[in-house]
Design a protein around this motif. Structure first.
Motif, PDB file in Angstrom:
ATOM      1  N   LEU A 179       0.833  -1.207   0.000  1.00  0.00           N
ATOM      2  CA  LEU A 179       0.000   0.000   0.000  1.00  0.00           C
ATOM      3  C   LEU A 179       0.868   1.257   0.000  1.00  0.00           C
ATOM      4  CD1 LEU A 179      -2.927   0.846  -0.064  1.00  0.00           C
ATOM      5  CD2 LEU A 179      -2.953   0.787   2.434  1.00  0.00           C
ATOM      6  N   LEU A 180       1.949   1.258   0.772  1.00  0.00           N
ATOM      7  CA  LEU A 180       2.862   2.401   0.791  1.00  0.00           C
ATOM      8  C   LEU A 180       3.492   2.619  -0.581  1.00  0.00           C
ATOM      9  CD1 LEU A 180       4.410   4.628   2.242  1.00  0.00           C
ATOM     10  CD2 LEU A 180       6.065   2.895   3.009  1.00  0.00           C
ATOM     11  N   VAL A 183       1.067   4.402  -2.720  1.00  0.00           N
ATOM     12  CA  VAL A 183       0.991   5.822  -2.381  1.00  0.00           C
ATOM     13  C   VAL A 183       2.160   6.581  -3.004  1.00  0.00           C
ATOM     14  CG1 VAL A 183       1.116   7.471  -0.478  1.00  0.00           C
ATOM     15  CG2 VAL A 183      -0.315   5.421  -0.263  1.00  0.00           C
ATOM     16  N   GLY A 195       1.415   6.587  -6.782  1.00  0.00           N
ATOM     17  CA  GLY A 195       0.038   6.836  -7.183  1.00  0.00           C
ATOM     18  C   GLY A 195      -0.190   8.128  -7.937  1.00  0.00           C
ATOM     19  N   HIS A 246      -2.771   6.202 -10.413  1.00  0.00           N
ATOM     20  CA  HIS A 246      -3.952   6.017  -9.565  1.00  0.00           C
ATOM     21  C   HIS A 246      -4.466   4.579  -9.649  1.00  0.00           C
ATOM     22  CE1 HIS A 246      -7.659   6.932  -7.450  1.00  0.00           C
ATOM     23  NE2 HIS A 246      -8.332   6.333  -8.434  1.00  0.00           N
ATOM     24  N   LEU A 257      -2.348   2.465  -7.535  1.00  0.00           N
ATOM     25  CA  LEU A 257      -2.678   2.624  -6.115  1.00  0.00           C
ATOM     26  C   LEU A 257      -3.872   1.749  -5.737  1.00  0.00           C
ATOM     27  CD1 LEU A 257      -2.496   3.969  -3.341  1.00  0.00           C
ATOM     28  CD2 LEU A 257      -3.797   5.899  -4.285  1.00  0.00           C
ATOM     29  N   ALA A 290      -3.937  -1.561  -3.140  1.00  0.00           N
ATOM     30  CA  ALA A 290      -4.906  -1.733  -2.050  1.00  0.00           C
ATOM     31  C   ALA A 290      -5.539  -3.120  -2.115  1.00  0.00           C
ATOM     32  CB  ALA A 290      -5.976  -0.644  -2.132  1.00  0.00           C
TER      33      ALA A 290
END
Length: 479
Positions: free
Chosen positions: A363-364, A367, A370, A451, A454, A458
């Motif tokens: 997840l990082l 980010v 992203g 995006h 990202l 997730a």
């Protein structure tokens, strides 16, 4: 690899070379495994030149890429049972010969239809060869030597996926003697011939059990079930998930249920089912297999989405995309080899701890990238860290999955675990690839592609979270 030791009682049934040089034996087996994994991804970067040279349609190109994976995944367990019946070494050599011959045929294919047919044969050769690798490791190595061998096996799985893309880019870019895409297949030929010659001297002479039942009904039902599952997963995304794909998935699920019924009936009659209940009841196999499935789905799905983001969002070449993906694969391979050097008090919690760290790590990374940012040092370091953590979770899980399996069941357990790994990769690419492509129309601006990446990371975090739940149910096994 001088610490590798042959299992007691096996040396007398081996050639002198394999008994005295276990490191060479393991290198031979893993080179065969590496070629099989390499060919899953090496063709991807050759697709544009294949399209131009052979005037291939989009659907034909999908089958060139997917035909190998389909045949490979569907026939793996069949290959494992054939190895147990006719001899692991014999089937390894037979599969390697078929793979090498099919690679030559692919490299010389005059038209797209021929290339698709030869790719299917190449996948069938891999399915005969690959299960024997794990079976021979289980049969010939023991204790710490087996654990180290499994670590090397894990490193090969990780490295093959990443190296395939880099090597494919190099070979296509080089355009050796004006041959364009053909070297991505022809490179296997000299390697395969060398391994065949080495195998004749190094492979142990472990006879098969001709009296062992073949379970033809189980093979047919399981092969059909796997085919109905794999084909829509591999082709569905490119074809827009047509209705026939969902019908096939539903039918495949029903056939898995029928397979369980068939296997129980064969066992009640005193026969020898394809997958015995004893294998599935082996300590730790099922939860470890579940965790491995999730980790490999996340790993393969990330590599696929990340490559798309780089090439169609950031404008990277195939070679540069492969090189930027290398840190995660190198980290995976390194930790697969060296996780045992961590303090012993950590070994029991590594699978769970690794899976728990992977979720926020992916997840990082999403980010960081992203917004469409270029891949800088921070992202590369984080990817290397993700690979290290994944390897620290995956390799102990593999050891736990097979640690409670009796040597007599090595072939069946190997077929199950190799199929789990392969299906994890197929499902990961299909599901996470669909998540990524559902969020952006490629080619796209870097920000839009970032995006989508990202959102994909997730989803990956959720998948490895499920893997952590499975990993929590495993326990270390004695070496």
């Amino acid at each position: 690899m001088t610490d590798l030791q042959i299992r007691p009682g096996v040396a007398g049934r081996t050639t002198s070379g394999s008994a005295t040089r276990p490191g060479l034996l393991l290198a031979l087996l893993l080179c065969g495994q590496f070629m099989a994994i390499l060919d899953v991804s090496i063709v991807n970067v050759a697709v544009p030149t294949i399209r131009t040279d052979l005037h291939a349609s989009g659907a034909a190109l999908q089958l060139v890429i997917a035909g190998y994976t389909i045949a490979y995944a569907v026939l793996l367990i069949t290959g494992a049972r054939l190895g147990a019946r006719y001899g692991y070494s014999r089937l390894f050599q037979l599969g390697l010969a078929a793979f090498t011959a099919a690679s030559l045929a692919c490299g010389l294919a005059p038209a797209t239809g021929w290339l698709i047919a030869f790719r299917l044969l190449q996948g069938a050769g891999s399915a005969l060869m690959v299960p024997q690798v794990m079976s021979l490791v289980q049969q010939t190595f023991t204790g710490a030597a087996r654990t180290r061998a499994l670590g090397l096996y894990s490193a090969v799985l990780a490295g093959g996926l990443a190296v395939g893309q880099v090597l494919g880019g190099l070979l296509v870019s080089a355009d050796l003697f004006g041959t364009g895409w053909r070297p991505v297949f022809l490179v296997n030929v000299p390697i395969g011939l060398t391994l065949l010659a080495a195998g004749a001297r190094l492979l142990p002479s472990l006879p098969g059990d001709r009296e062992r039942g073949f379970d033809l009904p189980g093979l047919v039902v399981l092969g059909a079930a796997l085919g109905l599952l794999v084909v829509p997963l591999v082709l569905g995304r490119e074809l827009g998930w047509p209705a026939w794909g969902w019908v096939m998935l539903a039918a495949g699920t029903a056939l898995f249920g029928l397979f369980a019924v068939v296997e129980r009936r064969i066992a009640r009659r005193g026969g020898q089912p394809l997958i015995t209940g004893r294998v599935l009841r082996a300590a730790g196999l099922r939860p470890a297999a579940g965790a491995i499935f999730m980790i490999m789905a996340a790993f393969a799905g990330f590599l696929f989405a990340f490559a798309l983001h780089q090439q169609s969002g950031l404008g990277h070449s195939a070679l540069r995309a492969g090189l930027c993906s290398a840190p995660v694969a190198l980290g995976f391979g390194f930790s697969s080899l060296h996780w045992q050097r961590l303090p012993g008090r950590l070994h029991g919690v590594l699978p769970l701890l690794g899976a728990l760290l992977l979720a926020p790590g992916y997840l990082l990374l999403g980010v960081l990238l992203g917004g469409g940012a270029e891949i800088g040092p921070a992202a590369l370091v984080l990817m290397a860290g993700l690979g290290l953590v994944a390897g620290c979770s995956y390799s102990p899980l593999f050891a736990r999955a097979l640690g409670g399996v009796a040597p007599a069941d090595a072939a069946d357990a190997s077929g199950v675990m190799v199929t789990v790994v392969q299906l994890g990769q197929v499902v990961g690419v299909a599901v996470l690839g669909s998540v990524f492509l559902g969020g952006v129309d490629l080619p796209a601006a870097a920000g839009d592609s970032g995006h989508a990446l990202l959102v994909t990371t997730a989803a990956i975090a959720g998948i490895v979270g499920l893997g952590a739940a499975f990993a929590a149910r495993t326990r270390p096994t004695a070496g």
